[in-house]
Design an enzyme around this catalytic site. Structure first.
Site, PDB file in Angstrom:
ATOM      1  N   LYS A  36       3.043  -4.183   5.802  1.00 22.25           N
ATOM      2  CA  LYS A  36       1.402  -4.266   5.253  1.00 22.25           C
ATOM      3  C   LYS A  36       0.932  -5.609   5.014  1.00 22.25           C
ATOM      4  CE  LYS A  36       2.056  -2.609   0.810  1.00 22.25           C
ATOM      5  NZ  LYS A  36       2.504  -1.523  -0.093  1.00 22.25           N
ATOM      6  N   ARG A 136       0.545   6.405  -9.420  1.00 23.88           N
ATOM      7  CA  ARG A 136      -0.069   6.388  -8.349  1.00 23.88           C
ATOM      8  C   ARG A 136       0.011   7.775  -7.383  1.00 23.88           C
ATOM      9  NH1 ARG A 136       0.451   1.302  -4.253  1.00 23.88           N
ATOM     10  NH2 ARG A 136       1.796   2.776  -3.038  1.00 23.88           N
TER      11      ARG A 136
HETATM   12  C1  LIG Z   1       3.689  -1.649  -0.205  1.00 18.40           C
HETATM   13  C2  LIG Z   1       4.493  -0.223  -0.596  1.00 18.40           C
HETATM   14  C3  LIG Z   1       6.008  -0.593  -0.460  1.00 18.40           C
HETATM   15  C4  LIG Z   1       6.409  -2.126  -0.210  1.00 18.40           C
HETATM   16  O1  LIG Z   1       6.308  -2.720  -1.699  1.00 18.40           O
HETATM   17  P1  LIG Z   1       7.019  -4.119  -1.484  1.00 18.40           P
HETATM   18  O2  LIG Z   1       6.691  -4.447  -3.081  1.00 18.40           O
HETATM   19  O3  LIG Z   1       6.342  -4.940  -0.692  1.00 18.40           O
HETATM   20  O4  LIG Z   1       8.428  -4.307  -1.347  1.00 18.40           O
HETATM   21  C5  LIG Z   1       6.634   0.630  -0.407  1.00 18.40           C
HETATM   22  N1  LIG Z   1       6.117   1.734  -0.531  1.00 18.40           N
HETATM   23  C6  LIG Z   1       4.897   2.026  -0.747  1.00 18.40           C
HETATM   24  C7  LIG Z   1       4.559   3.469  -0.630  1.00 18.40           C
HETATM   25  C8  LIG Z   1       3.964   0.987  -0.802  1.00 18.40           C
HETATM   26  O5  LIG Z   1       2.821   1.170  -0.939  1.00 18.40           O
END
Ligand SMILES: *Cc1c(COP(=O)(O)O)cnc(C)c1O
Length: 378
Positions: A36, A136
């Protein structure tokens, strides 16, 4: 060369991913590479895959779709793709079409996914996300058994596993207690419904310290979803560099368009600036001030790690104002910065920032991916 630009070293990203995949494999934990922050970059996804991630994940269907569809990259089509944000009801048809797995917390959404999956004659897999304290996304642990009961009755839906996400909204640290709860919930579901959950996805880059510490009890956790730690080489609880990983895989380069000696204090009455209240400034007499052709549209000015002797003084949409304590900067000169996650995401999503990929050690560019895959992975 074109500026501003992100210089993305695919060798370093590959190295970071490979290190984490290898270290976690010792604990029997697989890695889902999260794309992302890179706007679903095909090149970065490719480096993740070559390094051994077992699937790709993204929070937005708009990023997943091109990975799955782009002409030359059709081989991405056999990589499991996970939507890691709960699907919007308005997008369930696309979620079923372009992803294999989605993370879910609302039975209403899962029913619609089931309906769409029947229509498209596909099986859609889901991970149920559990609330472990970060507040969250997530189903409250006490409600989980009931939700599972409803989910396993739905046609064309396969309950792939459960997951959790910490340290995002409130900074709650993944630890022995909350991870043990996730393992216990897994065991409970399995015994109540007499089934086996394939995936127990413990969290994100913030879970690395827990997962890799020598005395940690991994329990049933067998997957982490990693983005930031791979791209930036840092753990995300204190943003410390991870041993053996590169923190400069991605650099932002911007160009000087003005360089002058100016007073450090503004002249005249002070009211609001382009972006709200003026920040207090200290009187340092005359300073070497320069402007870089990049701004808040493209970058988070607080998230840029400056070279020695350079300080960020402020920014507006299109101007980044810096002070250079040592040398005069020249118009046309370029400066390179390491970025934090927020600045990286902003730069990646700005159409004004070019993305320049390099690889000396032969992480193949994405167009060669088809060939590479058939040679090495199959
Ligand atoms: C963004 C996200 C991740 C990855 O997080 P990082 O800190 O980039 O490793 C994993 N799971 C969910 C649900 C996320 O929103």
């Amino acid at each position: 060369m074109v500026a501003p630009r992100l210089e993305i070293d695919l060798d370093k990203i590959y190295h970071n991913a490979h290190e984490l995949v290898t270290r976690l494999a010792e604990h029997r934990i697989s890695v889902t590479g999260i794309t992302k922050a890179s706007l679903g970059s095909v090149e970065i996804a490719n480096a993740f895959l070559q390094a051994g991630v077992t699937g790709l994940g993204d929070s937005r269907i708009e990023n997943i779709k091109p990975l799955r569809l782009a002409g030359n990259h059709v081989l991405f089509s056999d990589v499991p793709m996970t939507l890691i944000r709960s699907p919007m009801l308005s997008q369930v048809a696309q979620v079923v079409r372009f992803t294999d797995i989605s993370c879910n917390t609302e039975i209403e959404v899962i029913k619609q996914l089931s309906f769409e999956a029947q229509k498209q004659n596909r099986i859609h897999q889901i991970l149920l996300m559990v609330e472990l304290g970060d507040l969250r996304e997530g189903i409250m642990p006490d409600d989980l058994i009931d939700v599972v009961g409803e989910v396993i009755g739905l046609p064309h839906i396969f309950l792939k596993g459960i997951g959790a996400n910490l340290a995002c909204r409130c900074g709650v640290v993944p630890d022995a207690t909350n991870m043990a709860l996730l393992s216990d919930l897994t065991a409970q579901i399995e015994s109540v419904f007499n089934l086996t959950l394939d995936v127990v996805s413990g969290g994100n880059s913030a879970n690395l310290r827990w997962a890799l510490s020598a005395d940690s009890r991994i329990g049933r956790i067998n997957n982490l979803r990693l983005g930031e730690a791979i791209l930036l080489g840092r753990e995300t609880l204190r943003r410390q560099p991870i041993d053996g990983l590169s923190t400069d895989a991605i650099k932002l380069v911007a160009e000087v368009i003005e360089s002058k000696v100016k007073p450090s204090l503004p002249t005249g009455d002070i009211a609001q600036t382009a972006f709200g209240d003026a920040q207090p400034v200290s009187d340092r007499g005359l300073v070497r001030q320069a402007i870089l052709a990049i701004g808040i549209q493209d970058i988070d000015p607080c998230g840029m790690q400056t070279p020695t002797g350079i300080n960020v003084l402020g920014a507006s949409s299109d101007h980044l104002i810096i002070e250079s304590s040592e040398n005069k900067l020249f118009v046309g000169e370029e400066l390179a910065f390491e970025l934090d996650y927020c600045a990286l995401v902003r730069a990646m999503t700005s159409p004004f920032v070019s993305k320049i990929y390099s690889s000396r050690q032969g992480v193949p560019p994405a167009y060669a991916f088809g060939k590479m895959r058939s040679q090495t992975l199959i």
